[in-house]
Design an enzyme around this catalytic site. Structure first.
Site, PDB file in Angstrom:
ATOM      1  CE  LYS A  13      39.631  48.391  67.770  1.00 33.63           C
ATOM      2  NZ  LYS A  13      40.428  48.042  68.962  1.00 33.63           N
ATOM      3  NE  ARG A  88      43.337  53.194  68.141  1.00 34.55           N
ATOM      4  CZ  ARG A  88      43.279  51.982  67.569  1.00 34.55           C
ATOM      5  NH1 ARG A  88      42.732  51.810  66.399  1.00 34.55           N
ATOM      6  NH2 ARG A  88      43.787  50.954  68.186  1.00 34.55           N
ATOM      7  NE  ARG A 123      46.308  40.701  68.385  1.00 31.28           N
ATOM      8  CZ  ARG A 123      45.680  41.868  68.235  1.00 31.28           C
ATOM      9  NH1 ARG A 123      44.368  41.906  68.085  1.00 31.28           N
ATOM     10  NH2 ARG A 123      46.366  42.985  68.267  1.00 31.28           N
ATOM     11  NE  ARG A 155      48.778  44.275  65.567  1.00 31.89           N
ATOM     12  CZ  ARG A 155      47.643  44.916  65.845  1.00 31.89           C
ATOM     13  NH1 ARG A 155      46.511  44.479  65.348  1.00 31.89           N
ATOM     14  NH2 ARG A 155      47.657  45.983  66.622  1.00 31.89           N
ATOM     15  NE  ARG A 166      48.376  47.909  70.429  1.00 29.60           N
ATOM     16  CZ  ARG A 166      48.272  46.626  70.098  1.00 29.60           C
ATOM     17  NH1 ARG A 166      49.210  45.770  70.457  1.00 29.60           N
ATOM     18  NH2 ARG A 166      47.240  46.215  69.432  1.00 29.60           N
TER      19      ARG A 166
HETATM   20  P1  ADP Z   1      44.480  47.649  68.232  1.00 29.71           P
HETATM   21  O1  ADP Z   1      43.081  48.182  68.257  1.00 29.71           O
HETATM   22  O2  ADP Z   1      44.550  46.216  68.584  1.00 29.71           O
HETATM   23  O3  ADP Z   1      45.439  48.499  68.994  1.00 29.71           O
HETATM   24  P2  ADP Z   1      44.913  48.518  65.465  1.00 29.71           P
HETATM   25  O4  ADP Z   1      45.383  47.661  64.379  1.00 29.71           O
HETATM   26  O5  ADP Z   1      43.537  49.078  65.365  1.00 29.71           O
HETATM   27  O6  ADP Z   1      45.054  47.626  66.771  1.00 29.71           O
HETATM   28  O7  ADP Z   1      45.936  49.722  65.675  1.00 29.71           O
HETATM   29  C1  ADP Z   1      47.323  49.518  65.765  1.00 29.71           C
HETATM   30  C2  ADP Z   1      48.039  50.847  65.886  1.00 29.71           C
HETATM   31  O8  ADP Z   1      47.784  51.641  64.716  1.00 29.71           O
HETATM   32  C3  ADP Z   1      47.620  51.728  67.056  1.00 29.71           C
HETATM   33  O9  ADP Z   1      48.292  51.411  68.238  1.00 29.71           O
HETATM   34  C4  ADP Z   1      47.981  53.124  66.534  1.00 29.71           C
HETATM   35  O10 ADP Z   1      49.358  53.373  66.653  1.00 29.71           O
HETATM   36  C5  ADP Z   1      47.664  53.017  65.055  1.00 29.71           C
HETATM   37  N1  ADP Z   1      46.280  53.470  64.759  1.00 29.71           N
HETATM   38  C6  ADP Z   1      45.253  52.714  64.267  1.00 29.71           C
HETATM   39  N2  ADP Z   1      44.130  53.452  64.126  1.00 29.71           N
HETATM   40  C7  ADP Z   1      44.448  54.708  64.551  1.00 29.71           C
HETATM   41  C8  ADP Z   1      43.718  55.926  64.693  1.00 29.71           C
HETATM   42  N3  ADP Z   1      42.417  56.029  64.364  1.00 29.71           N
HETATM   43  N4  ADP Z   1      44.380  57.012  65.161  1.00 29.71           N
HETATM   44  C9  ADP Z   1      45.689  56.963  65.475  1.00 29.71           C
HETATM   45  N5  ADP Z   1      46.426  55.843  65.398  1.00 29.71           N
HETATM   46  C10 ADP Z   1      45.823  54.718  64.941  1.00 29.71           C
END
Ligand code: ADP
Ligand code: ZN
Length: 212
Positions: A13, A88, A123, A155, A166
């Site tokens: 993404k 999400r 990664r 990360r 996740r």
């Molecule tokens: P990825 O899509 O690779 O999991 P992100 O950086 O988008 O990585 O998200 C990392 C973490 O941040 C998620 O596992 C979650 O804990 C939190 N997070 C990000 N966006 C949201 C969201 N819209 N709602 C709830 N938690 C979120």
């Protein structure tokens, strides 16, 4: 153009958000990046979010809905925006509708689970937002960012156990929103496997079809 990018963790993404942002000249907001910044800054929001992120769970809806609400109220997104990693969950999608965040399209970047796990294990990321893979997309100099020269790191939530959680969270809570947008005729599915340039070409082709 107001877009949502969805896809499993590690689906790409962030990478595609940068490409779309450059081509269509619209800003991106990543809830994940915003939360990581809050953790680094030691803010109240960061303190609240950290334990959820470390476990691979969603942070509470109210926290991320607040981030997006504040962002959509700024001038930066007057001519369009890309939401990377939001919504999400179904309550987040409904909250976005209630804010009047008129969405033109939801691009789902589809990648098989076994490919995701392999990608995440290699990664490496940079504080500037750039992202690499030790085999598929290595930097010119090992562990150094091509763009800014900073040291790369893994990360905190890219370890095998958290990645598993996740992915599970994605299937349980996030994937159902694809159907929510499909019912509104907004969902575009793109094959997220293969070379980055090929995936970008597919995304652009899909977006040009909705612009026309
Ligand atoms: P990825 O899509 O690779 O999991 P992100 O950086 O988008 O990585 O998200 C990392 C973490 O941040 C998620 O596992 C979650 O804990 C939190 N997070 C990000 N966006 C949201 C969201 N819209 N709602 C709830 N938690 C979120
Ligand atoms: Zn960098």
């Amino acid at each position: 153009m107001n877009l949502i990018l969805m896809g499993a963790p590690g689906a790409g993404k962030g990478t595609q958000a940068v490409k779309i942002s450059e081509k269509f000249n619209i800003p991106t907001i990543s809830t994940g990046d915003t939360l990581r910044r809050a953790i680094a800054d030691g803010t109240e929001m960061g303190l609240k979010a950290k334990s959820y992120m470390d476990e691979g769970k969603l942070v509470p809806d109210a926290v991320v809905i607040g981030i997006i609400k504040d962002y959509l109220a700024t001038d930066a997104c007057k001519n369009g925006f890309i939401l990377d990693g939001f919504p999400r969950s179904l309550p987040q999608a409904e909250a976005l509708d209630a804010m009047g965040g008129n969405i033109d399209a939801v691009v789902s970047i589809d990648v098989a689970d076994d490919v995701i796990v392999e990608r995440m294990s290699g990664r490496r990321v940079c504080a500037c937002g750039a992202s690499y893979h030790v085999r598929h997309n290595p930097p010119a100099v090992a562990d150094v960012c091509d763009k800014c020269g900073s040291a790369l790191y893994t990360r905190a939530d890219d370890n095998a156990e958290t990645v598993k959680n996740r992915l599970q969270t994605y299937h349980d809570l996030t994937e159902p929103i694809a159907e929510y947008y499909n019912a509104k005729g907004k969902l575009i599915r793109v094959d997220g496997q293969g070379a980055v340039e090929d995936i970008t070409a597919r995304v652009f082709a899909a977006l040009e079809s909705i612009e026309a």
